[in-house]
Write a protein that holds these residues in place. Structure first.
Motif, PDB file in Angstrom:
ATOM      1  N   SER A  81      15.106  14.971 -23.455  1.00  0.00           N
ATOM      2  CA  SER A  81      14.622  14.840 -22.083  1.00  0.00           C
ATOM      3  C   SER A  81      15.349  15.864 -21.210  1.00  0.00           C
ATOM      4  CB  SER A  81      14.908  13.435 -21.560  1.00  0.00           C
ATOM      5  OG  SER A  81      16.316  13.259 -21.412  1.00  0.00           O
ATOM      6  N   THR A  82      14.839  16.079 -20.014  1.00  0.00           N
ATOM      7  CA  THR A  82      15.500  16.994 -19.077  1.00  0.00           C
ATOM      8  C   THR A  82      16.917  16.515 -18.793  1.00  0.00           C
ATOM      9  OG1 THR A  82      13.403  17.663 -18.106  1.00  0.00           O
ATOM     10  CG2 THR A  82      15.380  17.988 -16.763  1.00  0.00           C
ATOM     11  N   ALA A  83      17.093  15.220 -18.587  1.00  0.00           N
ATOM     12  CA  ALA A  83      18.427  14.678 -18.305  1.00  0.00           C
ATOM     13  C   ALA A  83      19.381  14.940 -19.470  1.00  0.00           C
ATOM     14  CB  ALA A  83      18.343  13.181 -18.008  1.00  0.00           C
ATOM     15  N   ASP A  84      18.900  14.787 -20.702  1.00  0.00           N
ATOM     16  CA  ASP A  84      19.742  15.061 -21.869  1.00  0.00           C
ATOM     17  C   ASP A  84      20.067  16.544 -21.987  1.00  0.00           C
ATOM     18  OD1 ASP A  84      19.958  12.425 -22.686  1.00  0.00           O
ATOM     19  OD2 ASP A  84      18.286  12.547 -24.103  1.00  0.00           O
ATOM     20  N   ARG A  85      19.122  17.403 -21.632  1.00  0.00           N
ATOM     21  CA  ARG A  85      19.391  18.845 -21.667  1.00  0.00           C
ATOM     22  C   ARG A  85      20.469  19.217 -20.656  1.00  0.00           C
ATOM     23  NH1 ARG A  85      13.131  20.672 -21.882  1.00  0.00           N
ATOM     24  NH2 ARG A  85      12.825  20.208 -24.071  1.00  0.00           N
ATOM     25  N   ILE A  86      20.380  18.651 -19.462  1.00  0.00           N
ATOM     26  CA  ILE A  86      21.388  18.927 -18.429  1.00  0.00           C
ATOM     27  C   ILE A  86      22.746  18.415 -18.878  1.00  0.00           C
ATOM     28  CG2 ILE A  86      22.121  18.376 -16.074  1.00  0.00           C
ATOM     29  CD1 ILE A  86      19.091  18.446 -15.328  1.00  0.00           C
ATOM     30  N   ALA A  87      22.797  17.206 -19.420  1.00  0.00           N
ATOM     31  CA  ALA A  87      24.070  16.635 -19.895  1.00  0.00           C
ATOM     32  C   ALA A  87      24.663  17.488 -21.009  1.00  0.00           C
ATOM     33  CB  ALA A  87      23.854  15.197 -20.374  1.00  0.00           C
ATOM     34  N   THR A  88      23.836  17.973 -21.916  1.00  0.00           N
ATOM     35  CA  THR A  88      24.321  18.820 -23.004  1.00  0.00           C
ATOM     36  C   THR A  88      24.846  20.145 -22.465  1.00  0.00           C
ATOM     37  OG1 THR A  88      22.754  17.803 -24.541  1.00  0.00           O
ATOM     38  CG2 THR A  88      23.698  19.912 -25.198  1.00  0.00           C
ATOM     39  N   ALA A  89      24.137  20.728 -21.499  1.00  0.00           N
ATOM     40  CA  ALA A  89      24.593  21.978 -20.884  1.00  0.00           C
ATOM     41  C   ALA A  89      25.947  21.781 -20.210  1.00  0.00           C
ATOM     42  CB  ALA A  89      23.570  22.484 -19.879  1.00  0.00           C
ATOM     43  N   MET A  90      26.119  20.674 -19.492  1.00  0.00           N
ATOM     44  CA  MET A  90      27.396  20.398 -18.818  1.00  0.00           C
ATOM     45  C   MET A  90      28.519  20.190 -19.833  1.00  0.00           C
ATOM     46  SD  MET A  90      26.798  20.700 -15.679  1.00  0.00           S
ATOM     47  CE  MET A  90      25.277  21.595 -15.656  1.00  0.00           C
ATOM     48  N   ALA A  91      28.224  19.491 -20.907  1.00  0.00           N
ATOM     49  CA  ALA A  91      29.232  19.297 -21.953  1.00  0.00           C
ATOM     50  C   ALA A  91      29.605  20.636 -22.575  1.00  0.00           C
ATOM     51  CB  ALA A  91      28.709  18.338 -23.028  1.00  0.00           C
ATOM     52  N   GLY A  92      28.613  21.505 -22.770  1.00  0.00           N
ATOM     53  CA  GLY A  92      28.887  22.828 -23.321  1.00  0.00           C
ATOM     54  C   GLY A  92      29.754  23.671 -22.409  1.00  0.00           C
ATOM     55  N   LEU A  93      29.554  23.534 -21.096  1.00  0.00           N
ATOM     56  CA  LEU A  93      30.406  24.254 -20.143  1.00  0.00           C
ATOM     57  C   LEU A  93      31.853  23.803 -20.281  1.00  0.00           C
ATOM     58  CD1 LEU A  93      28.285  24.320 -16.881  1.00  0.00           C
ATOM     59  CD2 LEU A  93      28.822  26.237 -18.379  1.00  0.00           C
ATOM     60  N   ALA A  94      32.051  22.500 -20.413  1.00  0.00           N
ATOM     61  CA  ALA A  94      33.412  21.974 -20.545  1.00  0.00           C
ATOM     62  C   ALA A  94      34.057  22.461 -21.843  1.00  0.00           C
ATOM     63  CB  ALA A  94      33.391  20.450 -20.503  1.00  0.00           C
ATOM     64  N   ILE A  95      33.308  22.439 -22.922  1.00  0.00           N
ATOM     65  CA  ILE A  95      33.839  22.892 -24.208  1.00  0.00           C
ATOM     66  C   ILE A  95      34.121  24.390 -24.156  1.00  0.00           C
ATOM     67  CG2 ILE A  95      33.249  23.257 -26.647  1.00  0.00           C
ATOM     68  CD1 ILE A  95      31.785  20.519 -26.452  1.00  0.00           C
ATOM     69  N   GLY A  96      33.202  25.148 -23.575  1.00  0.00           N
ATOM     70  CA  GLY A  96      33.394  26.593 -23.447  1.00  0.00           C
ATOM     71  C   GLY A  96      34.585  26.940 -22.586  1.00  0.00           C
ATOM     72  N   SER A  97      35.016  25.997 -21.737  1.00  0.00           N
ATOM     73  CA  SER A  97      36.183  26.213 -20.891  1.00  0.00           C
ATOM     74  C   SER A  97      37.477  25.878 -21.616  1.00  0.00           C
ATOM     75  CB  SER A  97      36.074  25.332 -19.637  1.00  0.00           C
ATOM     76  OG  SER A  97      34.921  25.643 -18.924  1.00  0.00           O
ATOM     77  N   GLY A  98      37.366  25.483 -22.886  1.00  0.00           N
ATOM     78  CA  GLY A  98      38.551  25.120 -23.652  1.00  0.00           C
ATOM     79  C   GLY A  98      38.912  23.662 -23.521  1.00  0.00           C
ATOM     80  N   ASN A  99      38.055  22.869 -22.900  1.00  0.00           N
ATOM     81  CA  ASN A  99      38.299  21.432 -22.762  1.00  0.00           C
ATOM     82  C   ASN A  99      37.437  20.690 -23.769  1.00  0.00           C
ATOM     83  OD1 ASN A  99      39.869  21.962 -20.438  1.00  0.00           O
ATOM     84  ND2 ASN A  99      38.003  22.075 -19.227  1.00  0.00           N
ATOM     85  N   PRO A 100      37.987  20.325 -24.916  1.00  0.00           N
ATOM     86  CA  PRO A 100      37.152  19.663 -25.910  1.00  0.00           C
ATOM     87  C   PRO A 100      36.605  18.342 -25.378  1.00  0.00           C
ATOM     88  CG  PRO A 100      39.439  19.798 -26.651  1.00  0.00           C
ATOM     89  CD  PRO A 100      39.349  20.481 -25.325  1.00  0.00           C
ATOM     90  N   VAL A 101      35.308  18.192 -25.461  1.00  0.00           N
ATOM     91  CA  VAL A 101      34.649  16.986 -25.019  1.00  0.00           C
ATOM     92  C   VAL A 101      33.770  16.492 -26.163  1.00  0.00           C
ATOM     93  CG1 VAL A 101      33.048  15.979 -23.349  1.00  0.00           C
ATOM     94  CG2 VAL A 101      34.582  17.819 -22.637  1.00  0.00           C
ATOM     95  N   LEU A 102      34.190  15.444 -26.817  1.00  0.00           N
ATOM     96  CA  LEU A 102      33.412  14.907 -27.932  1.00  0.00           C
ATOM     97  C   LEU A 102      33.035  13.468 -27.620  1.00  0.00           C
ATOM     98  CD1 LEU A 102      35.542  16.154 -30.958  1.00  0.00           C
ATOM     99  CD2 LEU A 102      33.461  17.161 -30.052  1.00  0.00           C
ATOM    100  N   ASP A 103      31.769  13.147 -27.810  1.00  0.00           N
ATOM    101  CA  ASP A 103      31.395  11.752 -27.663  1.00  0.00           C
ATOM    102  C   ASP A 103      31.603  11.054 -29.003  1.00  0.00           C
ATOM    103  OD1 ASP A 103      29.171  12.288 -29.256  1.00  0.00           O
ATOM    104  OD2 ASP A 103      27.794  12.365 -27.564  1.00  0.00           O
ATOM    105  N   GLU A 104      31.377   9.768 -29.036  1.00  0.00           N
ATOM    106  CA  GLU A 104      31.631   8.990 -30.247  1.00  0.00           C
ATOM    107  C   GLU A 104      30.819   9.513 -31.425  1.00  0.00           C
ATOM    108  OE1 GLU A 104      33.988   6.662 -32.141  1.00  0.00           O
ATOM    109  OE2 GLU A 104      34.111   6.847 -29.969  1.00  0.00           O
TER     110      GLU A 104
END
Length: 174
Positions: free
Chosen positions: A148-171
């Motif tokens: 969904s669009t909401a899932d795409r936005i959430a994935t993009a935001m998570a990717g920004l955090a990971i790309g910033s060197g902040n590992p973000v892993l969900d369960e």
């Protein structure tokens, strides 16, 4: 290529969400690209720009701080430069394992002919791992379902955090 490419309008809300957060977005791609319907400040639609060149097609992905991709081409160049990549709705999963330190991904939901979701173990089986084209998937009775669009936005935001060197892993990722 319908499995790995998307009409640009499916990502316009993601582009807008990133731009509203102050991220400069450069849309890469090749002609005959469809122009973005609304280009906001901070968004460069290079795919339809008259300034496109073969040299820039190779250089730009290497200059990005992060790439958001559907496995449509520029991501391969970014991988060579070690640029962190977030893949959205990928169906060709084997390409997501190039360098797990710089790759974050949300696979498409793939379903077998009986409607069962296929898991990662299923998709990495030799029977499925080399599937590439829509016809390959269809010949095995597999359908591809997008986020969904909401899932795409959430994935993009998570990717920004990971790309910033902040590992973000969900369960699920763990």
């Amino acid at each position: 290529l319908r499995v790995i490419t998307f009409p640009v309008h499916e990502f316009e809300q993601v582009v807008s969400a990133l731009a509203r957060r102050g991220v400069t977005v450069v849309r890469l791609g090749a002609p005959p690209a469809t122009p973005l319907m609304s280009v906001e400040p901070g968004v460069i639609d290079y795919a339809t720009a008259g300034t496109r060149s073969a040299a820039l097609d190779v250089i730009l992905p290497g200059l990005m701080s992060r790439i958001l991709s559907t496995q449509s081409g520029p991501d391969a160049v970014a991988l060579m430069f070690g640029v962190p990549i977030t893949y959205i709705d990928v169906a060709r999963l084997k390409y997501c394992f190039f360098d797990v330190a710089t790759v974050h991904w949300r696979p498409a939901i793939l379903r077998s002919s009986d409607g069962q979701s296929l898991g990662l173990q299923d998709l990495l089986d030799p029977e499925f791992v080399d599937l590439k084209t829509p016809e390959d998937f269809a010949s095995r009775g597999i359908t591809v379902h997008r986020a969904s669009t909401a899932d795409r936005i959430a994935t993009a935001m998570a990717g920004l955090a990971i790309g910033s060197g902040n590992p973000v892993l969900d369960e699920r990722d763990r």
